[in-house]
Design a protein around this motif. Structure first.
Motif, PDB file in Angstrom:
ATOM      1  N   MET A 161       0.838  -1.168   0.000  1.00 27.90           N
ATOM      2  CA  MET A 161       0.000   0.000   0.000  1.00 27.90           C
ATOM      3  C   MET A 161       0.896   1.248   0.000  1.00 27.90           C
ATOM      4  SD  MET A 161      -2.921   1.079   2.757  1.00 27.90           S
ATOM      5  CE  MET A 161      -4.142  -0.091   2.269  1.00 27.90           C
ATOM      6  N   ARG A 162       0.612   2.189  -0.898  1.00 29.50           N
ATOM      7  CA  ARG A 162       1.429   3.404  -1.008  1.00 29.50           C
ATOM      8  C   ARG A 162       1.177   4.350   0.155  1.00 29.50           C
ATOM      9  NH1 ARG A 162       0.645   6.567  -5.953  1.00 29.50           N
ATOM     10  NH2 ARG A 162       2.421   7.648  -5.099  1.00 29.50           N
ATOM     11  N   ARG A 163       2.207   5.058   0.508  1.00 28.31           N
ATOM     12  CA  ARG A 163       2.092   6.060   1.571  1.00 28.31           C
ATOM     13  C   ARG A 163       1.655   7.393   0.992  1.00 28.31           C
ATOM     14  NH1 ARG A 163       4.023   4.910   6.511  1.00 28.31           N
ATOM     15  NH2 ARG A 163       5.309   3.078   6.719  1.00 28.31           N
ATOM     16  N   MET A 164       0.913   8.165   1.796  1.00 30.28           N
ATOM     17  CA  MET A 164       0.537   9.520   1.399  1.00 30.28           C
ATOM     18  C   MET A 164       1.760  10.417   1.486  1.00 30.28           C
ATOM     19  SD  MET A 164      -2.943  10.431   3.381  1.00 30.28           S
ATOM     20  CE  MET A 164      -2.794   9.419   4.833  1.00 30.28           C
ATOM     21  N   ARG A 165       1.743  11.496   0.724  1.00 32.65           N
ATOM     22  CA  ARG A 165       2.803  12.485   0.855  1.00 32.65           C
ATOM     23  C   ARG A 165       2.694  13.157   2.217  1.00 32.65           C
ATOM     24  NH1 ARG A 165       2.350  15.750  -4.739  1.00 32.65           N
ATOM     25  NH2 ARG A 165       2.310  13.947  -6.095  1.00 32.65           N
ATOM     26  N   GLY A 166       3.775  13.802   2.624  1.00 29.71           N
ATOM     27  CA  GLY A 166       3.821  14.444   3.936  1.00 29.71           C
ATOM     28  C   GLY A 166       2.755  15.501   4.136  1.00 29.71           C
ATOM     29  N   GLY A 167       2.459  16.281   3.104  1.00 29.22           N
ATOM     30  CA  GLY A 167       1.446  17.325   3.234  1.00 29.22           C
ATOM     31  C   GLY A 167       0.065  16.764   3.481  1.00 29.22           C
ATOM     32  N   TYR A 168      -0.262  15.672   2.799  1.00 21.45           N
ATOM     33  CA  TYR A 168      -1.567  15.042   3.008  1.00 21.45           C
ATOM     34  C   TYR A 168      -1.657  14.406   4.393  1.00 21.45           C
ATOM     35  CZ  TYR A 168      -2.346  15.656  -1.971  1.00 21.45           C
ATOM     36  OH  TYR A 168      -2.504  16.194  -3.207  1.00 21.45           O
ATOM     37  N   GLY A 169      -0.565  13.800   4.842  1.00 17.41           N
ATOM     38  CA  GLY A 169      -0.548  13.225   6.183  1.00 17.41           C
ATOM     39  C   GLY A 169      -0.671  14.295   7.254  1.00 17.41           C
ATOM     40  N   SER A 170      -0.009  15.425   7.019  1.00 19.80           N
ATOM     41  CA  SER A 170      -0.117  16.541   7.949  1.00 19.80           C
ATOM     42  C   SER A 170      -1.547  17.052   8.014  1.00 19.80           C
ATOM     43  CB  SER A 170       0.830  17.654   7.514  1.00 19.80           C
ATOM     44  OG  SER A 170       0.619  18.813   8.276  1.00 19.80           O
ATOM     45  N   ALA A 171      -2.187  17.185   6.869  1.00 18.34           N
ATOM     46  CA  ALA A 171      -3.571  17.656   6.834  1.00 18.34           C
ATOM     47  C   ALA A 171      -4.503  16.661   7.512  1.00 18.34           C
ATOM     48  CB  ALA A 171      -4.007  17.895   5.390  1.00 18.34           C
ATOM     49  N   LEU A 172      -4.269  15.385   7.278  1.00 20.67           N
ATOM     50  CA  LEU A 172      -5.093  14.357   7.921  1.00 20.67           C
ATOM     51  C   LEU A 172      -4.922  14.394   9.434  1.00 20.67           C
ATOM     52  CD1 LEU A 172      -6.978  11.916   7.532  1.00 20.67           C
ATOM     53  CD2 LEU A 172      -4.919  10.503   7.388  1.00 20.67           C
ATOM     54  N   GLY A 173      -3.696  14.554   9.880  1.00 23.08           N
ATOM     55  CA  GLY A 173      -3.430  14.649  11.314  1.00 23.08           C
ATOM     56  C   GLY A 173      -4.058  15.883  11.939  1.00 23.08           C
ATOM     57  N   PHE A 174      -4.009  17.002  11.222  1.00 24.34           N
ATOM     58  CA  PHE A 174      -4.601  18.227  11.755  1.00 24.34           C
ATOM     59  C   PHE A 174      -6.117  18.096  11.838  1.00 24.34           C
ATOM     60  CE2 PHE A 174      -6.267  22.576  11.297  1.00 24.34           C
ATOM     61  CZ  PHE A 174      -5.718  23.131  12.442  1.00 24.34           C
ATOM     62  N   ILE A 179       7.631  10.143   7.068  1.00 27.24           N
ATOM     63  CA  ILE A 179       8.159  10.590   8.360  1.00 27.24           C
ATOM     64  C   ILE A 179       7.859  12.063   8.573  1.00 27.24           C
ATOM     65  CG2 ILE A 179      10.283  10.965   9.666  1.00 27.24           C
ATOM     66  CD1 ILE A 179      11.357   8.404   8.376  1.00 27.24           C
ATOM     67  N   VAL A 180       7.972  12.859   7.525  1.00 31.18           N
ATOM     68  CA  VAL A 180       7.680  14.290   7.632  1.00 31.18           C
ATOM     69  C   VAL A 180       6.211  14.511   7.993  1.00 31.18           C
ATOM     70  CG1 VAL A 180       7.578  16.462   6.348  1.00 31.18           C
ATOM     71  CG2 VAL A 180       9.523  14.933   6.051  1.00 31.18           C
ATOM     72  N   GLY A 181       5.315  13.811   7.308  1.00 28.26           N
ATOM     73  CA  GLY A 181       3.892  13.941   7.604  1.00 28.26           C
ATOM     74  C   GLY A 181       3.559  13.494   9.018  1.00 28.26           C
ATOM     75  N   ALA A 182       4.192  12.419   9.462  1.00 24.92           N
ATOM     76  CA  ALA A 182       3.955  11.933  10.820  1.00 24.92           C
ATOM     77  C   ALA A 182       4.471  12.931  11.851  1.00 24.92           C
ATOM     78  CB  ALA A 182       4.628  10.579  11.013  1.00 24.92           C
ATOM     79  N   GLY A 183       5.635  13.495  11.581  1.00 21.75           N
ATOM     80  CA  GLY A 183       6.189  14.490  12.499  1.00 21.75           C
ATOM     81  C   GLY A 183       5.322  15.735  12.585  1.00 21.75           C
ATOM     82  N   LEU A 184       4.839  16.198  11.429  1.00 19.83           N
ATOM     83  CA  LEU A 184       3.963  17.374  11.434  1.00 19.83           C
ATOM     84  C   LEU A 184       2.640  17.076  12.130  1.00 19.83           C
ATOM     85  CD1 LEU A 184       4.600  18.768   7.856  1.00 19.83           C
ATOM     86  CD2 LEU A 184       5.268  19.813  10.028  1.00 19.83           C
TER      87      LEU A 184
END
Length: 118
Positions: free
Chosen positions: A1-14, A48-53
């Protein structure tokens, strides 16, 4: 399964963090547990960037709000300039965004079709 880009992960986390904070405002321990769960879920799906954000944003949501006596969320400190202190900052952000868009339109660097897709 592909990972989301960091920006999308950041938005999902927010988005998840805001939802959890709004839902669990009267229960700080539950909020902490659910915010940690949001970070774990986002970390499994993004870089990792998305998770950190996402972790930084969830920590900010948890650390920035206090739960009042009636269970309502209140800011730690009043904004500088009184109750309307956030208005000048919002106006500056809006003007900066508008300036970037105008400059992009004038210089011809506005978003167009991707060279790889055309």
């Amino acid at each position: 399964m592909r990972r989301m880009r960091g920006g999308y992960g950041s938005a999902l986390g927010f988005g998840g963090g805001v939802g959890v904070t709004a839902f669990t405002g009267a229960w700080p321990l539950l909020a902490l547990v659910l915010l940690a769960a949001v970070v774990v879920v986002v970390s499994l799906r993004t870089t990792i960037v998305g998770a950190g954000l996402a972790a930084l944003q969830c920590w900010g949501l948890y650390a920035t709000f206090l739960v009042g006596v009636r269970g309502d969320l209140t800011a730690d400190q009043p904004p500088p300039g009184g109750p309307a202190g956030g208005a000048p900052a919002a106006a500056r952000a809006f003007l900066a965004s508008a300036a970037v868009r105008v400059i992009a339109l004038v210089t011809g660097t506005a978003a167009g079709p991707s060279p790889a897709r055309s």
